[in-house]
Design a protein around this motif. Sequence first.
Motif, PDB file in Angstrom:
ATOM      1  N   SER A 138      49.384  19.692  35.434  1.00 30.93           N
ATOM      2  CA  SER A 138      47.917  20.506  35.157  1.00 30.93           C
ATOM      3  C   SER A 138      48.043  20.997  33.886  1.00 30.93           C
ATOM      4  O   SER A 138      49.666  21.396  33.746  1.00 30.93           O
ATOM      5  CB  SER A 138      47.380  21.153  36.317  1.00 30.93           C
ATOM      6  N   ALA A 139      47.188  21.038  33.478  1.00 29.53           N
ATOM      7  CA  ALA A 139      47.824  21.702  31.636  1.00 29.53           C
ATOM      8  C   ALA A 139      46.504  21.882  31.440  1.00 29.53           C
ATOM      9  O   ALA A 139      45.210  21.119  30.783  1.00 29.53           O
ATOM     10  CB  ALA A 139      48.214  21.058  30.671  1.00 29.53           C
ATOM     11  N   ALA A 140      45.999  23.066  30.761  1.00 26.94           N
ATOM     12  CA  ALA A 140      44.918  23.769  30.447  1.00 26.94           C
ATOM     13  C   ALA A 140      44.909  22.940  28.863  1.00 26.94           C
ATOM     14  O   ALA A 140      43.656  22.506  28.223  1.00 26.94           O
ATOM     15  CB  ALA A 140      45.376  25.127  30.014  1.00 26.94           C
ATOM     16  N   GLY A 141      45.706  23.117  27.931  1.00 30.04           N
ATOM     17  CA  GLY A 141      45.623  22.502  26.599  1.00 30.04           C
ATOM     18  C   GLY A 141      46.289  21.325  26.121  1.00 30.04           C
ATOM     19  O   GLY A 141      46.597  20.674  24.711  1.00 30.04           O
ATOM     20  N   THR A 142      47.797  21.128  27.238  1.00 27.73           N
ATOM     21  CA  THR A 142      48.549  19.803  26.712  1.00 27.73           C
ATOM     22  C   THR A 142      48.474  18.747  27.433  1.00 27.73           C
ATOM     23  O   THR A 142      48.787  17.917  28.563  1.00 27.73           O
ATOM     24  CB  THR A 142      50.207  20.678  27.226  1.00 27.73           C
ATOM     25  N   PRO A 143      47.416  17.487  26.743  1.00 28.42           N
ATOM     26  CA  PRO A 143      47.497  16.463  27.019  1.00 28.42           C
ATOM     27  C   PRO A 143      49.100  15.596  27.832  1.00 28.42           C
ATOM     28  O   PRO A 143      50.242  15.270  27.800  1.00 28.42           O
ATOM     29  CB  PRO A 143      47.189  15.264  25.771  1.00 28.42           C
ATOM     30  N   MET A 144      49.077  15.207  28.400  1.00 29.69           N
ATOM     31  CA  MET A 144      50.491  14.970  29.245  1.00 29.69           C
ATOM     32  C   MET A 144      50.904  13.815  28.162  1.00 29.69           C
ATOM     33  O   MET A 144      50.075  12.072  28.115  1.00 29.69           O
ATOM     34  CB  MET A 144      50.016  13.634  30.873  1.00 29.69           C
ATOM     35  N   GLY A 145      52.509  13.238  28.398  1.00 27.30           N
ATOM     36  CA  GLY A 145      52.429  12.337  27.592  1.00 27.30           C
ATOM     37  C   GLY A 145      52.510  12.290  25.849  1.00 27.30           C
ATOM     38  O   GLY A 145      53.199  11.367  25.676  1.00 27.30           O
ATOM     39  N   SER A 146      51.762  13.343  25.669  1.00 28.15           N
ATOM     40  CA  SER A 146      51.781  13.891  23.704  1.00 28.15           C
ATOM     41  C   SER A 146      53.216  14.563  23.380  1.00 28.15           C
ATOM     42  O   SER A 146      53.754  14.929  23.899  1.00 28.15           O
ATOM     43  CB  SER A 146      50.606  15.123  23.975  1.00 28.15           C
ATOM     44  N   GLU A 147      53.292  14.161  21.969  1.00 28.72           N
ATOM     45  CA  GLU A 147      53.760  14.889  21.399  1.00 28.72           C
ATOM     46  C   GLU A 147      55.114  16.229  21.853  1.00 28.72           C
ATOM     47  O   GLU A 147      56.074  16.862  21.247  1.00 28.72           O
ATOM     48  CB  GLU A 147      54.193  14.514  19.807  1.00 28.72           C
ATOM     49  N   PHE A 148      54.083  17.196  22.301  1.00 25.10           N
ATOM     50  CA  PHE A 148      53.813  18.365  22.547  1.00 25.10           C
ATOM     51  C   PHE A 148      54.047  18.638  24.292  1.00 25.10           C
ATOM     52  O   PHE A 148      53.883  19.728  24.272  1.00 25.10           O
ATOM     53  CB  PHE A 148      53.146  19.501  21.945  1.00 25.10           C
ATOM     54  N   ASP A 149      53.981  17.695  24.809  1.00 24.36           N
ATOM     55  CA  ASP A 149      54.174  17.947  26.123  1.00 24.36           C
ATOM     56  C   ASP A 149      56.329  17.763  26.786  1.00 24.36           C
ATOM     57  O   ASP A 149      56.188  16.709  26.676  1.00 24.36           O
ATOM     58  CB  ASP A 149      53.640  16.919  27.100  1.00 24.36           C
ATOM     59  N   HIS A 150      55.945  18.855  27.253  1.00 27.24           N
ATOM     60  CA  HIS A 150      57.673  18.992  26.750  1.00 27.24           C
ATOM     61  C   HIS A 150      58.239  19.264  28.764  1.00 27.24           C
ATOM     62  O   HIS A 150      59.161  19.829  28.837  1.00 27.24           O
ATOM     63  CB  HIS A 150      58.233  20.146  26.558  1.00 27.24           C
ATOM     64  N   ALA A 176      40.806  22.939  29.273  1.00 31.14           N
ATOM     65  CA  ALA A 176      40.642  24.284  28.600  1.00 31.14           C
ATOM     66  C   ALA A 176      39.232  23.125  27.412  1.00 31.14           C
ATOM     67  O   ALA A 176      38.421  23.915  27.373  1.00 31.14           O
ATOM     68  CB  ALA A 176      41.617  25.216  27.605  1.00 31.14           C
ATOM     69  N   MET A 177      39.502  22.048  27.168  1.00 31.91           N
ATOM     70  CA  MET A 177      38.354  21.474  26.471  1.00 31.91           C
ATOM     71  C   MET A 177      37.306  21.189  27.531  1.00 31.91           C
ATOM     72  O   MET A 177      36.592  21.115  27.050  1.00 31.91           O
ATOM     73  CB  MET A 177      39.532  19.997  26.005  1.00 31.91           C
ATOM     74  N   ASP A 178      38.193  20.133  28.752  1.00 31.15           N
ATOM     75  CA  ASP A 178      37.037  19.586  28.980  1.00 31.15           C
ATOM     76  C   ASP A 178      37.437  19.217  30.424  1.00 31.15           C
ATOM     77  O   ASP A 178      37.958  18.719  31.212  1.00 31.15           O
ATOM     78  CB  ASP A 178      36.401  18.152  28.695  1.00 31.15           C
ATOM     79  N   ARG A 179      36.574  20.651  31.195  1.00 30.05           N
ATOM     80  CA  ARG A 179      37.778  20.760  32.775  1.00 30.05           C
ATOM     81  C   ARG A 179      37.681  19.676  33.859  1.00 30.05           C
ATOM     82  O   ARG A 179      37.934  19.268  34.302  1.00 30.05           O
ATOM     83  CB  ARG A 179      37.112  21.788  33.503  1.00 30.05           C
ATOM     84  N   GLU A 180      35.951  18.605  33.459  1.00 27.19           N
ATOM     85  CA  GLU A 180      35.554  17.849  34.066  1.00 27.19           C
ATOM     86  C   GLU A 180      36.110  16.973  33.890  1.00 27.19           C
ATOM     87  O   GLU A 180      36.344  16.236  35.238  1.00 27.19           O
ATOM     88  CB  GLU A 180      34.099  18.640  33.994  1.00 27.19           C
ATOM     89  N   ALA A 181      36.184  16.485  32.600  1.00 28.94           N
ATOM     90  CA  ALA A 181      37.089  15.158  32.426  1.00 28.94           C
ATOM     91  C   ALA A 181      38.596  15.157  32.936  1.00 28.94           C
ATOM     92  O   ALA A 181      38.810  14.206  33.775  1.00 28.94           O
ATOM     93  CB  ALA A 181      36.817  15.123  31.087  1.00 28.94           C
ATOM     94  N   GLY A 182      39.217  16.445  33.198  1.00 28.06           N
ATOM     95  CA  GLY A 182      40.115  16.427  33.121  1.00 28.06           C
ATOM     96  C   GLY A 182      40.269  16.561  34.971  1.00 28.06           C
ATOM     97  O   GLY A 182      41.274  15.642  34.923  1.00 28.06           O
ATOM     98  N   LEU A 183      40.165  16.629  35.631  1.00 23.26           N
ATOM     99  CA  LEU A 183      39.705  16.477  37.176  1.00 23.26           C
ATOM    100  C   LEU A 183      39.681  15.272  37.595  1.00 23.26           C
ATOM    101  O   LEU A 183      40.074  14.590  38.036  1.00 23.26           O
ATOM    102  CB  LEU A 183      38.823  17.789  37.330  1.00 23.26           C
ATOM    103  N   ALA A 184      38.144  14.725  36.866  1.00 22.25           N
ATOM    104  CA  ALA A 184      37.919  13.585  37.412  1.00 22.25           C
ATOM    105  C   ALA A 184      38.659  12.217  36.679  1.00 22.25           C
ATOM    106  O   ALA A 184      39.515  11.755  37.904  1.00 22.25           O
ATOM    107  CB  ALA A 184      36.753  12.684  35.810  1.00 22.25           C
ATOM    108  N   ARG A 185      39.996  12.594  35.699  1.00 22.24           N
ATOM    109  CA  ARG A 185      41.170  11.830  35.472  1.00 22.24           C
ATOM    110  C   ARG A 185      42.283  11.635  36.748  1.00 22.24           C
ATOM    111  O   ARG A 185      42.914  10.746  37.084  1.00 22.24           O
ATOM    112  CB  ARG A 185      41.886  12.179  34.185  1.00 22.24           C
ATOM    113  N   ALA A 186      42.278  13.125  37.208  1.00 26.14           N
ATOM    114  CA  ALA A 186      43.399  13.081  38.146  1.00 26.14           C
ATOM    115  C   ALA A 186      42.666  12.695  39.406  1.00 26.14           C
ATOM    116  O   ALA A 186      43.550  12.174  40.536  1.00 26.14           O
ATOM    117  CB  ALA A 186      43.472  14.632  38.384  1.00 26.14           C
TER     118      ALA A 186
END
Length: 195
Positions: A138-150, A176-186
Amino acid sequence: MNILHIDSAITGDASVSRKLTADIVAKLTAANPEASVTYRDLNEGVPAIDTDWFAAVRMAPENPTPEQQRLIDISDAYLAEVQAADVLVIGLPVYNFTLPAQVKNWLDQIARAGKSFRYTAEGPEGLLKGNRAIIAYSAAGTPMGSEFDHASGYLRFMLGFLGITDVDFVAADRLAMDREAGLARAQEALENLAA
């Protein structure tokens, strides 16, 4: 089936990763009614390794002092839980682009030469083979697999180093950008997860 359910979020009941780990464990136990579940909340505190830990656990004195034995027992308990598990369900909230300190401390406690990995002529070999891990990211602003996901790559690497290469992620990211979309993906990832 033995399930090790690990949470680490500092946000209590508001935690998305805690809800996801609970949902994952519920799915696993519904499909495997005889499963046993061991719960560990790393937010309650995992001792960081230090010089005293090194002297006690890594150097393994023949006659440890009571304090050294206490440190050995703590590390042994974390490792025994992992060794006994068929499936690890790990909550991975992302803080400041990486995993929580308590997850790092837990990894340091269980990464033990001769116990969870060994060195060979071909390089290190993980000794926790046959286990499966399901990570609730779970992350507010860090897309999983992005260059800044450490967080996700490091955890996947460390689990692989220990021999756990069957790793799935259920990710609720960019909340933080789109909570509903993030929860739907999960939710979609959870529904597609093999139990």
